[in-house]
Design a protein around this motif. Structure first.
Motif, PDB file in Angstrom:
ATOM      1  N   LEU A 143       0.834  -1.207   0.000  1.00  0.00           N
ATOM      2  CA  LEU A 143       0.000   0.000   0.000  1.00  0.00           C
ATOM      3  C   LEU A 143       0.863   1.248   0.000  1.00  0.00           C
ATOM      4  O   LEU A 143       0.580   2.214  -0.724  1.00  0.00           O
ATOM      5  N   ASN A 144       1.922   1.243   0.802  1.00  0.00           N
ATOM      6  CA  ASN A 144       2.851   2.379   0.817  1.00  0.00           C
ATOM      7  C   ASN A 144       3.450   2.613  -0.561  1.00  0.00           C
ATOM      8  O   ASN A 144       3.497   3.747  -1.046  1.00  0.00           O
ATOM      9  N   ALA A 145       3.910   1.542  -1.201  1.00  0.00           N
ATOM     10  CA  ALA A 145       4.522   1.675  -2.529  1.00  0.00           C
ATOM     11  C   ALA A 145       3.527   2.193  -3.552  1.00  0.00           C
ATOM     12  O   ALA A 145       3.846   3.068  -4.363  1.00  0.00           O
ATOM     13  N   ALA A 146       2.285   1.677  -3.514  1.00  0.00           N
ATOM     14  CA  ALA A 146       1.279   2.083  -4.489  1.00  0.00           C
ATOM     15  C   ALA A 146       0.883   3.552  -4.313  1.00  0.00           C
ATOM     16  O   ALA A 146       0.787   4.301  -5.297  1.00  0.00           O
ATOM     17  N   VAL A 147       0.677   3.984  -3.090  1.00  0.00           N
ATOM     18  CA  VAL A 147       0.261   5.371  -2.857  1.00  0.00           C
ATOM     19  C   VAL A 147       1.389   6.334  -3.186  1.00  0.00           C
ATOM     20  O   VAL A 147       1.160   7.387  -3.800  1.00  0.00           O
ATOM     21  N   ILE A 148       2.607   5.989  -2.809  1.00  0.00           N
ATOM     22  CA  ILE A 148       3.737   6.868  -3.118  1.00  0.00           C
ATOM     23  C   ILE A 148       3.957   6.945  -4.626  1.00  0.00           C
ATOM     24  O   ILE A 148       4.232   8.021  -5.170  1.00  0.00           O
ATOM     25  N   TYR A 166       1.180   9.201  -6.025  1.00  0.00           N
ATOM     26  CA  TYR A 166       1.433  10.603  -5.720  1.00  0.00           C
ATOM     27  C   TYR A 166       2.570  11.155  -6.585  1.00  0.00           C
ATOM     28  O   TYR A 166       2.469  12.265  -7.116  1.00  0.00           O
ATOM     29  N   THR A 167       3.630  10.373  -6.750  1.00  0.00           N
ATOM     30  CA  THR A 167       4.765  10.825  -7.555  1.00  0.00           C
ATOM     31  C   THR A 167       4.371  11.000  -9.017  1.00  0.00           C
ATOM     32  O   THR A 167       4.712  12.015  -9.647  1.00  0.00           O
ATOM     33  N   LEU A 168       3.649  10.026  -9.575  1.00  0.00           N
ATOM     34  CA  LEU A 168       3.218  10.141 -10.973  1.00  0.00           C
ATOM     35  C   LEU A 168       2.259  11.299 -11.172  1.00  0.00           C
ATOM     36  O   LEU A 168       2.326  12.011 -12.186  1.00  0.00           O
ATOM     37  N   TRP A 169       1.357  11.522 -10.196  1.00  0.00           N
ATOM     38  CA  TRP A 169       0.446  12.668 -10.304  1.00  0.00           C
ATOM     39  C   TRP A 169       1.239  13.970 -10.265  1.00  0.00           C
ATOM     40  O   TRP A 169       0.965  14.891 -11.041  1.00  0.00           O
ATOM     41  N   GLN A 170       2.217  14.070  -9.386  1.00  0.00           N
ATOM     42  CA  GLN A 170       3.018  15.291  -9.266  1.00  0.00           C
ATOM     43  C   GLN A 170       3.765  15.574 -10.568  1.00  0.00           C
ATOM     44  O   GLN A 170       3.817  16.720 -11.028  1.00  0.00           O
ATOM     45  N   ILE A 171       4.329  14.540 -11.192  1.00  0.00           N
ATOM     46  CA  ILE A 171       5.041  14.715 -12.465  1.00  0.00           C
ATOM     47  C   ILE A 171       4.082  15.175 -13.558  1.00  0.00           C
ATOM     48  O   ILE A 171       4.386  16.109 -14.319  1.00  0.00           O
ATOM     49  N   ALA A 192      -7.449  13.818  -4.365  1.00  0.00           N
ATOM     50  CA  ALA A 192      -7.235  12.378  -4.239  1.00  0.00           C
ATOM     51  C   ALA A 192      -5.777  12.063  -3.902  1.00  0.00           C
ATOM     52  O   ALA A 192      -5.501  11.206  -3.045  1.00  0.00           O
ATOM     53  N   ALA A 193      -4.847  12.741  -4.549  1.00  0.00           N
ATOM     54  CA  ALA A 193      -3.425  12.488  -4.300  1.00  0.00           C
ATOM     55  C   ALA A 193      -3.039  12.872  -2.877  1.00  0.00           C
ATOM     56  O   ALA A 193      -2.398  12.091  -2.165  1.00  0.00           O
ATOM     57  N   HIS A 194      -3.432  14.043  -2.455  1.00  0.00           N
ATOM     58  CA  HIS A 194      -3.066  14.487  -1.116  1.00  0.00           C
ATOM     59  C   HIS A 194      -3.850  13.738  -0.036  1.00  0.00           C
ATOM     60  O   HIS A 194      -3.309  13.428   1.026  1.00  0.00           O
ATOM     61  N   GLY A 195      -5.118  13.447  -0.299  1.00  0.00           N
ATOM     62  CA  GLY A 195      -5.919  12.691   0.664  1.00  0.00           C
ATOM     63  C   GLY A 195      -5.390  11.292   0.867  1.00  0.00           C
ATOM     64  O   GLY A 195      -5.312  10.796   1.997  1.00  0.00           O
TER      65      GLY A 195
END
Length: 102
Positions: free
Chosen positions: A15-20, A23-28, A58-61
């Motif tokens: 779950l940690n890997a998927a959310v991070i 978030y990283t892909l959304w930020q890019i 969604a990304a920040h939440g």
């Protein structure tokens, strides 16, 4: 019980890997869209991501909820280790082996 704990740890790590990663892909993608929008000829709003406000939420939440879940898991592990070998008697925490007075 030990297998369940291992699966729980693997699921939490996944779950940690998927959310991070999300978030990283959304930020890019968001940074690239903003850079495309702010060209030298002016602002082209059509270059923005669709539903960017919902994606931001969604990304920040998801990142905030992941941090909360990690903190809860940490305290659960700490509680399990601190109460290892202790048993609750009459609402009070005591040693696992009760001594009797003779």
């Amino acid at each position: 019980m030990k297998a369940f704990r291992i699966l729980y740890a693997l699921a939490l790590t996944g779950l940690n890997a998927a959310v991070i990663a999300f978030y990283t892909l959304w930020q890019i993608a968001d940074t690239a869209a903003i850079n495309r929008m702010e060209t030298g000829s002016g602002m082209d709003v059509a270059q923005m991501l669709p539903n960017s406000n919902l994606m931001w939420a969604a990304a920040h939440g998801s990142l905030i909820m992941l941090i909360i879940v990690d903190i809860m898991a940490f305290f659960q592990v700490m509680t399990a280790f601190s109460s290892h070998g202790k048993v609750v008697y009459n609402g009070k925490l005591g040693p696992a082996i009760q001594t009797t007075k003779v």
